[in-house]
Design a protein around this motif. Structure first.
Motif, PDB file in Angstrom:
ATOM      1  N   ASP A 231       0.846  -1.209   0.000  1.00  0.00           N
ATOM      2  CA  ASP A 231       0.000   0.000   0.000  1.00  0.00           C
ATOM      3  C   ASP A 231       0.878   1.256   0.000  1.00  0.00           C
ATOM      4  O   ASP A 231       0.616   2.203   0.741  1.00  0.00           O
ATOM      5  N   LEU A 232       1.899   1.227  -0.847  1.00  0.00           N
ATOM      6  CA  LEU A 232       2.814   2.353  -0.961  1.00  0.00           C
ATOM      7  C   LEU A 232       3.102   2.643  -2.426  1.00  0.00           C
ATOM      8  O   LEU A 232       3.154   1.718  -3.248  1.00  0.00           O
ATOM      9  N   PRO A 233       3.329   3.915  -2.772  1.00  0.00           N
ATOM     10  CA  PRO A 233       3.769   4.219  -4.147  1.00  0.00           C
ATOM     11  C   PRO A 233       5.197   3.738  -4.353  1.00  0.00           C
ATOM     12  O   PRO A 233       5.980   3.653  -3.398  1.00  0.00           O
ATOM     13  N   ALA A 234       5.539   3.455  -5.574  1.00  0.00           N
ATOM     14  CA  ALA A 234       6.862   2.895  -5.886  1.00  0.00           C
ATOM     15  C   ALA A 234       7.988   3.793  -5.402  1.00  0.00           C
ATOM     16  O   ALA A 234       9.041   3.302  -4.961  1.00  0.00           O
ATOM     17  N   GLU A 235       7.808   5.101  -5.459  1.00  0.00           N
ATOM     18  CA  GLU A 235       8.894   6.005  -5.084  1.00  0.00           C
ATOM     19  C   GLU A 235       9.206   5.977  -3.582  1.00  0.00           C
ATOM     20  O   GLU A 235      10.224   6.525  -3.155  1.00  0.00           O
ATOM     21  N   ARG A 236       8.371   5.335  -2.803  1.00  0.00           N
ATOM     22  CA  ARG A 236       8.629   5.219  -1.360  1.00  0.00           C
ATOM     23  C   ARG A 236       9.114   3.822  -0.967  1.00  0.00           C
ATOM     24  O   ARG A 236       9.154   3.477   0.210  1.00  0.00           O
ATOM     25  N   VAL A 237       9.494   3.038  -1.972  1.00  0.00           N
ATOM     26  CA  VAL A 237       9.956   1.672  -1.719  1.00  0.00           C
ATOM     27  C   VAL A 237      11.354   1.496  -2.294  1.00  0.00           C
ATOM     28  O   VAL A 237      11.629   1.902  -3.427  1.00  0.00           O
ATOM     29  N   LEU A 238      12.216   0.900  -1.525  1.00  0.00           N
ATOM     30  CA  LEU A 238      13.576   0.588  -1.958  1.00  0.00           C
ATOM     31  C   LEU A 238      13.699  -0.921  -2.118  1.00  0.00           C
ATOM     32  O   LEU A 238      13.122  -1.678  -1.336  1.00  0.00           O
ATOM     33  N   CYS A 239      14.459  -1.345  -3.110  1.00  0.00           N
ATOM     34  CA  CYS A 239      14.693  -2.774  -3.337  1.00  0.00           C
ATOM     35  C   CYS A 239      16.188  -3.026  -3.431  1.00  0.00           C
ATOM     36  O   CYS A 239      16.883  -2.358  -4.196  1.00  0.00           O
ATOM     37  N   VAL A 240      16.677  -3.995  -2.656  1.00  0.00           N
ATOM     38  CA  VAL A 240      18.097  -4.315  -2.654  1.00  0.00           C
ATOM     39  C   VAL A 240      18.286  -5.789  -2.997  1.00  0.00           C
ATOM     40  O   VAL A 240      17.538  -6.649  -2.519  1.00  0.00           O
ATOM     41  N   GLY A 241      19.261  -6.069  -3.843  1.00  0.00           N
ATOM     42  CA  GLY A 241      19.520  -7.454  -4.221  1.00  0.00           C
ATOM     43  C   GLY A 241      20.909  -7.613  -4.803  1.00  0.00           C
ATOM     44  O   GLY A 241      21.569  -6.626  -5.178  1.00  0.00           O
ATOM     45  N   ASP A 242      21.361  -8.862  -4.895  1.00  0.00           N
ATOM     46  CA  ASP A 242      22.728  -9.131  -5.343  1.00  0.00           C
ATOM     47  C   ASP A 242      22.865  -9.160  -6.859  1.00  0.00           C
ATOM     48  O   ASP A 242      23.983  -9.252  -7.367  1.00  0.00           O
ATOM     49  N   ARG A 243      21.753  -9.092  -7.584  1.00  0.00           N
ATOM     50  CA  ARG A 243      21.824  -9.059  -9.044  1.00  0.00           C
ATOM     51  C   ARG A 243      21.542  -7.643  -9.538  1.00  0.00           C
ATOM     52  O   ARG A 243      20.463  -7.088  -9.282  1.00  0.00           O
ATOM     53  N   LEU A 244      22.493  -7.080 -10.252  1.00  0.00           N
ATOM     54  CA  LEU A 244      22.309  -5.742 -10.795  1.00  0.00           C
ATOM     55  C   LEU A 244      21.160  -5.712 -11.784  1.00  0.00           C
ATOM     56  O   LEU A 244      20.339  -4.788 -11.776  1.00  0.00           O
ATOM     57  N   ASP A 245      21.085  -6.738 -12.643  1.00  0.00           N
ATOM     58  CA  ASP A 245      20.064  -6.749 -13.686  1.00  0.00           C
ATOM     59  C   ASP A 245      18.678  -7.104 -13.151  1.00  0.00           C
ATOM     60  O   ASP A 245      17.698  -6.408 -13.417  1.00  0.00           O
ATOM     61  N   LEU A 246      18.589  -8.170 -12.382  1.00  0.00           N
ATOM     62  CA  LEU A 246      17.288  -8.668 -11.929  1.00  0.00           C
ATOM     63  C   LEU A 246      16.726  -7.886 -10.746  1.00  0.00           C
ATOM     64  O   LEU A 246      15.505  -7.832 -10.564  1.00  0.00           O
ATOM     65  N   ASP A 247      17.593  -7.311  -9.931  1.00  0.00           N
ATOM     66  CA  ASP A 247      17.140  -6.654  -8.705  1.00  0.00           C
ATOM     67  C   ASP A 247      17.237  -5.132  -8.803  1.00  0.00           C
ATOM     68  O   ASP A 247      16.224  -4.449  -8.922  1.00  0.00           O
TER      69      ASP A 247
END
Length: 262
Positions: free
Chosen positions: A185-201
């Motif tokens: 229930d949040l807009p995308a600009e208020r969500v951060l995503c972290v992952g070990d793949r530069l392309d997929l994450d």
């Protein structure tokens, strides 16, 4: 203190953090390496192991991609990988029964090695203490990925868990990130995503409107810092994430969440 990458680029206050699972929270590499050595009857210092591990990694990357694309079932991608490994080792063509038997042994050893990275616990406490929502977005088969989360104590920590095999769409498709934001229930600009793949994450999250952060544990990319990589910041460990974000205090503060087994 210097301005953070996020503040410098005008990103709104982050209210939720999405994590990849394998290679980000769970040390997939160590578990897979130990399982392969055990199943192939090799010692940890066997000179043949590094080359065999590289072949296994390449098979995993290419064949698992065919599963995500819908070309193979989950069982079929396992059989293709094992059969290709057997041919590489000069063991001839294996039947489905042989590949299934080999993989059963591998899987048992792999599951025994499921562990969270050492930097996971502290960063969770720091983010939860600031009132942030947490989530996981992972490619894979639902049952296995959820058992991994349970194994590292994350089955009770997340506000949302999206597994590609359950929702019918996989990273890097922007739809899976949009669904995660919807469930938070949040807009995308208020969500951060972290992952070990530069392309997929990281890059995929950025392209979907989120803030993407590349967790480059192996040091494969540029030196970490503001703007490193194609439009996303780079960190070498999860412990760097809160300092990178320099989050403003949210309206409510929570004590560190108690994790199972702590």
């Amino acid at each position: 203190m210097e301005e953070s990458w996020i503040e410098e680029h005008g990103v709104p206050t982050i209210e939720a953090v999405l994590f990849d699972l394998d290679g980000t929270l769970l040390d997939h590499e160590s578990a897979a390496s130990a399982a392969l050595a055990q199943t192939c009857g090799l010692g940890p210092d066997d000179p043949a192991l590094p080359e065999l591990l590289q072949v296994w990694r390449e098979l995993e990357a290419s064949v698992f991609g065919r599963f995500l694309a819908g070309e193979l079932t989950f069982t079929e991608q396992r059989r293709v990988r094992v059969a290709a490994l057997a041919r590489h080792r000069g063991l001839g063509s294996w039947t489905d029964e042989q590949t299934d038997a080999w993989f059963a042994g591998y899987l048992q050893a792999y599951e025994a090695g499921w562990r969270a990275y050492d930097d996971v616990a502290e960063v969770v406490d720091r983010l939860v203490a600031r009132g942030l929502k947490l989530g996981v977005v992972t490619n894979g088969q639902g049952d296995q990925q959820r058992r991994k989360l349970a194994a590292i104590g994350w089955d009770t920590l997340t506000d949302v868990v999206l597994v590609s095999g359950e929702v019918g769409v996989s990273k890097p498709d922007p739809a899976i990130f949009a669904l995660a934001c919807h469930r938070l229930d949040l807009p995308a600009e208020r969500v951060l995503c972290v992952g070990d793949r530069l392309d997929l994450d990281a890059a995929a999250a950025r392209d979907a409107g989120l803030t993407g952060v590349w967790l480059d544990r192996a040091g494969e990319g540029e030196e970490p810092g503001p703007g490193a990589g194609p439009g996303v910041p780079v960190i070498r460990g999860l412990g760097e994430l809160p300092d990178l974000m320099l989050l403003r205090p949210p309206s409510r503060w929570l004590p560190p969440m108690t994790r199972p087994g702590r």
